[in-house]
Design an enzyme around this catalytic site. Sequence first.
Site, PDB file in Angstrom:
ATOM      1  N   TYR A 223       1.133  19.518  20.249  1.00 47.71           N
ATOM      2  CA  TYR A 223       2.187  19.712  21.249  1.00 47.71           C
ATOM      3  C   TYR A 223       2.747  18.327  21.562  1.00 47.71           C
ATOM      4  O   TYR A 223       2.026  17.460  22.055  1.00 47.71           O
ATOM      5  CB  TYR A 223       1.623  20.366  22.511  1.00 47.71           C
ATOM      6  N   HIS A 255       6.996  25.490  15.486  1.00 45.93           N
ATOM      7  CA  HIS A 255       6.568  26.833  15.903  1.00 45.93           C
ATOM      8  C   HIS A 255       7.308  27.309  17.141  1.00 45.93           C
ATOM      9  O   HIS A 255       7.821  28.421  17.187  1.00 45.93           O
ATOM     10  CB  HIS A 255       5.063  26.835  16.158  1.00 45.93           C
ATOM     11  N   HIS A 256       7.342  26.483  18.190  1.00 46.67           N
ATOM     12  CA  HIS A 256       8.168  26.813  19.345  1.00 46.67           C
ATOM     13  C   HIS A 256       8.502  25.552  20.130  1.00 46.67           C
ATOM     14  O   HIS A 256       7.869  24.503  19.959  1.00 46.67           O
ATOM     15  CB  HIS A 256       7.522  27.891  20.234  1.00 46.67           C
ATOM     16  N   HIS A 326       5.992  22.435  19.733  1.00 46.17           N
ATOM     17  CA  HIS A 326       4.711  22.817  19.147  1.00 46.17           C
ATOM     18  C   HIS A 326       4.846  22.764  17.631  1.00 46.17           C
ATOM     19  O   HIS A 326       5.614  23.520  17.041  1.00 46.17           O
ATOM     20  CB  HIS A 326       4.328  24.227  19.609  1.00 46.17           C
ATOM     21  N   HIS A 405       3.180  35.545  30.006  1.00 46.36           N
ATOM     22  CA  HIS A 405       2.294  34.389  29.822  1.00 46.36           C
ATOM     23  C   HIS A 405       0.862  34.700  30.234  1.00 46.36           C
ATOM     24  O   HIS A 405       0.608  35.181  31.337  1.00 46.36           O
ATOM     25  CB  HIS A 405       2.806  33.202  30.648  1.00 46.36           C
ATOM     26  N   HIS A 407      -3.374  32.967  29.089  1.00 43.44           N
ATOM     27  CA  HIS A 407      -4.061  31.970  28.272  1.00 43.44           C
ATOM     28  C   HIS A 407      -4.739  32.678  27.089  1.00 43.44           C
ATOM     29  O   HIS A 407      -4.258  33.707  26.624  1.00 43.44           O
ATOM     30  CB  HIS A 407      -5.015  31.146  29.134  1.00 43.44           C
ATOM     31  N   MET A 480      -4.582  33.380  33.152  1.00 41.93           N
ATOM     32  CA  MET A 480      -3.372  33.632  33.937  1.00 41.93           C
ATOM     33  C   MET A 480      -2.847  35.014  33.576  1.00 41.93           C
ATOM     34  O   MET A 480      -3.188  35.569  32.533  1.00 41.93           O
ATOM     35  CB  MET A 480      -2.292  32.588  33.643  1.00 41.93           C
TER      36      MET A 480
END
Length: 610
Positions: A223, A255-256, A326, A405, A407, A480
């Site tokens: 990242y 990737h993003h 990423h 979202h 984890h 989360m």
Amino acid sequence: MRVPGPSAREAASVYGTAVAVFLVILVAALQGSAPPESPFPYRIPLDPEGILELSWNVSYVQETVHFQLLVRELKAGVLFGMSDRGELENADLVVLWTDGDSAYFGDAWSDQKGQIHLDAQQDYQLLRAQRTREGLSLLFKRPFGTCDPKDYLIEDGTVHLVYGILEEPFQSLEAINVSSLQTGLQRVQLLKPNISIPALPSDLRTMEIRAPDVLVPGQETTYWCYITELPDGFPRHHIVMYEPIVTEGNEALVHHMEVFQCAAEFESFPHFSGPCDSKMKPERLNYCRHVLAAWALGAKAFYYPEEAGLAFGGPGSSRFLRLEVHYHNPLIIKGRRDSSGIRLYYTATLRRFDAGIMELGLVYTPVMAIPPRETAFVLTGYCTDKCTQLALPPSGIHIFASQLHTHLTGRKVVTVLARDGREKEVVNRDDHYSPHFQEIRMLKKVVSVHPGDVLITSCTYNTGDRKLATVGGFGILEEMCVNYVHYYPLTQLELCKSAVDPGFLQKYFHLVNRFNSEEVCTCPQASVPEQFASVPWNSFNCQVLKALYSFAPISMHCNKSSAVRFQGEWNLQPLPEIISKLEEPTRHCPASQGQSPAGPTRVSIGGGKG
């Protein structure tokens, strides 16, 4: 007994070349038509080397996806398909293979041992196969749903695509086991919303937020964080659209990407360009968390509705932006440079409404926890009628996009709108959610939320490989459950989330202590994570915790952007009463098509083995 030598290897090489040629002589034997929507608007590389490239389009009228698979370096065949989490076992597949004399294309499936079997119901239909300058192009289609128990149901949300490369001929499809192939997976949203592109203003300007010629680290996952800033005195504008910029040749690496705006309370932020987990990263960068744009592999440009735009610049807005990229580099490529990023389109002619982002779901707190060794444990967060009644304007708000979202243990996420005790519609659902693939998704239909409505966000977790409870929190090994909804008009309500009342959780620990021989740490000085860590996780303790979360009162966070709650009593609030739930949609089986083959498509290539 034959001893292999140089001549045998040469013969094998010539034979392999012949096999590759055989596979492309498919056109004459195949009949079909091109899809109604062409060209293919969506495209992704499947493998990190870029040998396989997938393009597709979606027909909601026909409830069909048309795929175009480009094979750049054909060997002895290829397989492509879908599975629940990207595993090659128990996958729904389509396979192109050869036995050395003939080539075949067929709908197949793999069992739990990875053995491939021909599907009795052939739902993948090959429309065209042709050699192009780039390689072999396969055009085929598949209905969303087939009512075949061996087939994957294509639905909204994330789809885990799988692929494999066949390097040698097989005498039969059943002779193939996925464990012997070069395989991989790619995540994508296949069913993109069919939304018309809004008109763009005449004074449209662009700004590129790009990585500064980064030397991509030679490791699988990176990242990268980069801080940049808006010009001095940059006035208030509306972002109306954004799109990705991916450095040519790096399509399989990037990737993003996300662009965040930093917190306005700090006058300045230190410049930084480096890995986000670097010890050299300034701590202040953690305050750059307001999302301006987010892109993930397979996504195209993101448009705001014509009547709304996302404000940035001007008084009360930070000039500092953080780009996060990423890089997914499983081949450990070294020496590759990258300048990918996101292009923002903005206007000085402010639209009628400011768009906003609101957090729904669970508060980041350890009182919400998932026991270990659970494969589908559900936690639910509420945005209650009391909060929406107080905080939303009389005309309500309109949600047009959503970013889910969790984890690492998150597997499903859904937000449902309820009104007068009855579930009315799904805001966003992802039954194949992956924490490794998070993007802002435009909704197929704008969802209007009125004062007094309830928004219920549920997350399903799999902690099968964990030995201790997983508690809520900010850490990557904590959990989360969030839905960042994008809406207009902007309100003061920025966060509408809940958690179980802490006092009732303490009653749970006391109960566990009474019913178990092992002592549970319920002493006042123990933290909630320490208390959860001392629970002996048998079925009784798991079921009681699940029951507690389903009936105990909640603590509501009905917060303004200043992190201050709206005035009112928010502790010990009752759970919203839901008297009617949404029914599961009825699955319609497509009418059998006369042109669909009963078995694999076989192509006779004539002649013997030479």
